[in-house]
Write an enzyme that holds these catalytic residues in place. Structure first.
Site, short mmCIF file in Angstrom:
data_model
loop_
_atom_site.label_atom_id
_atom_site.label_comp_id
_atom_site.label_asym_id
_atom_site.label_seq_id
_atom_site.Cartn_x
_atom_site.Cartn_y
_atom_site.Cartn_z
N CYS A 191 1.39 13.20 -17.37
CA CYS A 191 0.87 14.49 -17.77
C CYS A 191 -0.65 14.51 -17.63
O CYS A 191 -1.34 13.57 -18.02
CB CYS A 191 1.27 14.80 -19.22
SG CYS A 191 0.62 16.38 -19.77
N GLN A 220 0.84 -1.20 0.00
CA GLN A 220 0.00 0.00 0.00
C GLN A 220 0.87 1.26 0.00
O GLN A 220 0.37 2.37 -0.06
CB GLN A 220 -0.89 0.01 1.25
CG GLN A 220 -1.92 -1.11 1.29
CD GLN A 220 -2.64 -1.16 2.62
OE1 GLN A 220 -2.13 -1.66 3.62
NE2 GLN A 220 -3.84 -0.64 2.65
N CYS A 280 4.28 18.81 -23.60
CA CYS A 280 3.26 19.83 -23.87
C CYS A 280 3.25 20.95 -22.84
O CYS A 280 2.51 21.92 -22.98
CB CYS A 280 1.88 19.18 -23.96
SG CYS A 280 1.17 18.75 -22.36
N ILE A 314 3.87 3.99 -1.17
CA ILE A 314 4.33 4.60 -2.43
C ILE A 314 5.80 4.98 -2.32
O ILE A 314 6.31 5.74 -3.13
CB ILE A 314 3.50 5.86 -2.75
CG1 ILE A 314 3.58 6.85 -1.57
CG2 ILE A 314 2.06 5.51 -3.06
CD1 ILE A 314 3.18 8.27 -1.96
N GLY A 318 2.41 -4.82 8.87
CA GLY A 318 2.34 -3.37 9.03
C GLY A 318 1.15 -2.72 8.37
O GLY A 318 1.20 -1.57 7.98
N SER A 349 -3.05 -2.12 9.06
CA SER A 349 -4.19 -2.29 9.97
C SER A 349 -5.41 -2.80 9.24
O SER A 349 -6.46 -3.00 9.83
CB SER A 349 -4.54 -0.96 10.65
OG SER A 349 -3.39 -0.32 11.09
N HIS A 365 -1.19 1.37 -4.32
CA HIS A 365 -1.59 2.78 -4.29
C HIS A 365 -0.71 3.64 -5.21
O HIS A 365 -0.54 4.83 -4.99
CB HIS A 365 -1.57 3.32 -2.85
CG HIS A 365 -2.68 2.74 -2.02
ND1 HIS A 365 -2.63 2.63 -0.66
CD2 HIS A 365 -3.88 2.19 -2.38
CE1 HIS A 365 -3.75 2.06 -0.21
NE2 HIS A 365 -4.52 1.79 -1.23
N CYS A 403 -1.68 15.35 -21.83
CA CYS A 403 -1.39 14.44 -22.94
C CYS A 403 -1.10 13.02 -22.45
O CYS A 403 -0.84 12.12 -23.25
CB CYS A 403 -0.24 14.98 -23.80
SG CYS A 403 1.39 14.83 -23.06
N CYS A 458 5.16 18.92 -17.96
CA CYS A 458 5.38 17.94 -19.03
C CYS A 458 6.43 18.42 -20.04
O CYS A 458 6.32 19.53 -20.54
CB CYS A 458 4.04 17.69 -19.73
SG CYS A 458 4.16 16.56 -21.12
ZN LIG Z 1 1.87 16.64 -21.70
#
Ligand SMILES: [Zn+2]
Length: 258
Positions: free
Chosen positions: A135, A109, A163, A111, A200, A202, A127, A138, A160
């Site tokens: 982007c 879970q 673009c 990141i 780890g 819950s 997650h 685009c 980006c």
């Molecule tokens: Zn873009």
């Protein structure tokens, strides 16, 4: 070696035995595995980030769409902690178990990329991930590394290269659906494993919290290691209420060298 109270020691030994016998073990990890690396659990009340702002609001898809600078400002200290964090003993022990063939995959879970930094190869990021940005116009996807430092240090928002529109980290915000491909893979891993270790977490955030149930329904063994009890402790073969960075290395040592 650390010594544990008898009941915890018995749990460690039984868990090791389950790992040795398992043909396909899958691990599900949550914020609790990264708190020993200094990353706060921003979903739980009382953590630094929660008290400053309401993450349900600033970290929501709606806020990102209407006031992306607010979301980014909230995210900045967390991004710094993630950028600087190093894996702890629990991440390293799981990577060793995978390398030795005792773990098929790690569903997380988190990141924070700490499983990958520790060397785990098969990570399913439920997650999303900070590794890439996409982007908002685009949909081009780029590696986040060149953008992270200027953002963390100067607050410069990433745009980006194709673009010029704002880029969004490929992390799942509140109110955002889990990516379908990832979710299908997580379900497949949960339904085909014969042992699931929850570490780890819950088990409070749906739909991820339902994955161990899918494993149980197909006859898998369940081991839960977490600081606080979860709704599935009553159905687990082993439930250890302790710090994962103490317990997982002890299990790995027993499995690998015991
Ligand atoms: Zn873009």
């Amino acid at each position: 070696m650390k010594s544990f109270p008898d009941s915890i020691q018995a749990g460690i030994e039984f868990s090791s035995e389950l790992f040795r016998k398992a043909k396909r073990a899958v691990v599900l990890t949550g914020a609790g595995i990264s708190t020993p690396s200094g990353i706060p659990d921003f979903r739980s009340e009382g953590s630094g980030l929660w008290s400053r702002d309401e993450p349900l609001e600033v970290a929501s898809l709606l806020t990102f769409r209407t006031h992306p600078e607010n979301s980014y400002e909230w995210f900045r200290p967390l991004a710094r902690q993630i950028f600087e964090a190093t894996p702890n003993a629990a991440h390293r022990a799981l990577a060793e178990l995978e390398k030795a063939g005792y773990i098929h995959s790690v569903l997380t879970q988190n990141i924070d990329l700490l499983h990958q930094k520790a060397g785990t190869m098969h990570v399913v990021e439920l997650h999303g991930t900070l590794r890439t940005l996409s982007c908002t116009q685009c949909f081009q996807q780029v590696d986040s590394m060149p953008y992270l430092k200027p953002f963390i240090e100067q607050g410069r928002l990433p745009h980006c290269p194709h673009c010029g529109s704002l880029l969004k980290p490929d992390v799942i915000l509140f109110g955002e659906q889990l990516p379908q491909k990832t979710w299908l893979e997580a379900q497949r891993e949960s339904r085909t494993c014969d042992l699931m270790l929850v570490a780890g977490s819950s088990l409070e955030v749906m739909p991820v919290a339902g994955l161990p149930m899918q494993a149980l329904d197909r006859g898998a063994h369940l081991v839960i290691i977490n600081n606080s009890p979860t709704y599935l402790n009553v159905r687990a073969d082993v439930a250890i209420q302790a710090n994962v960075s103490d317990i997982i290395p002890a299990i790995a040592e027993q499995v690998l060298y015991g």
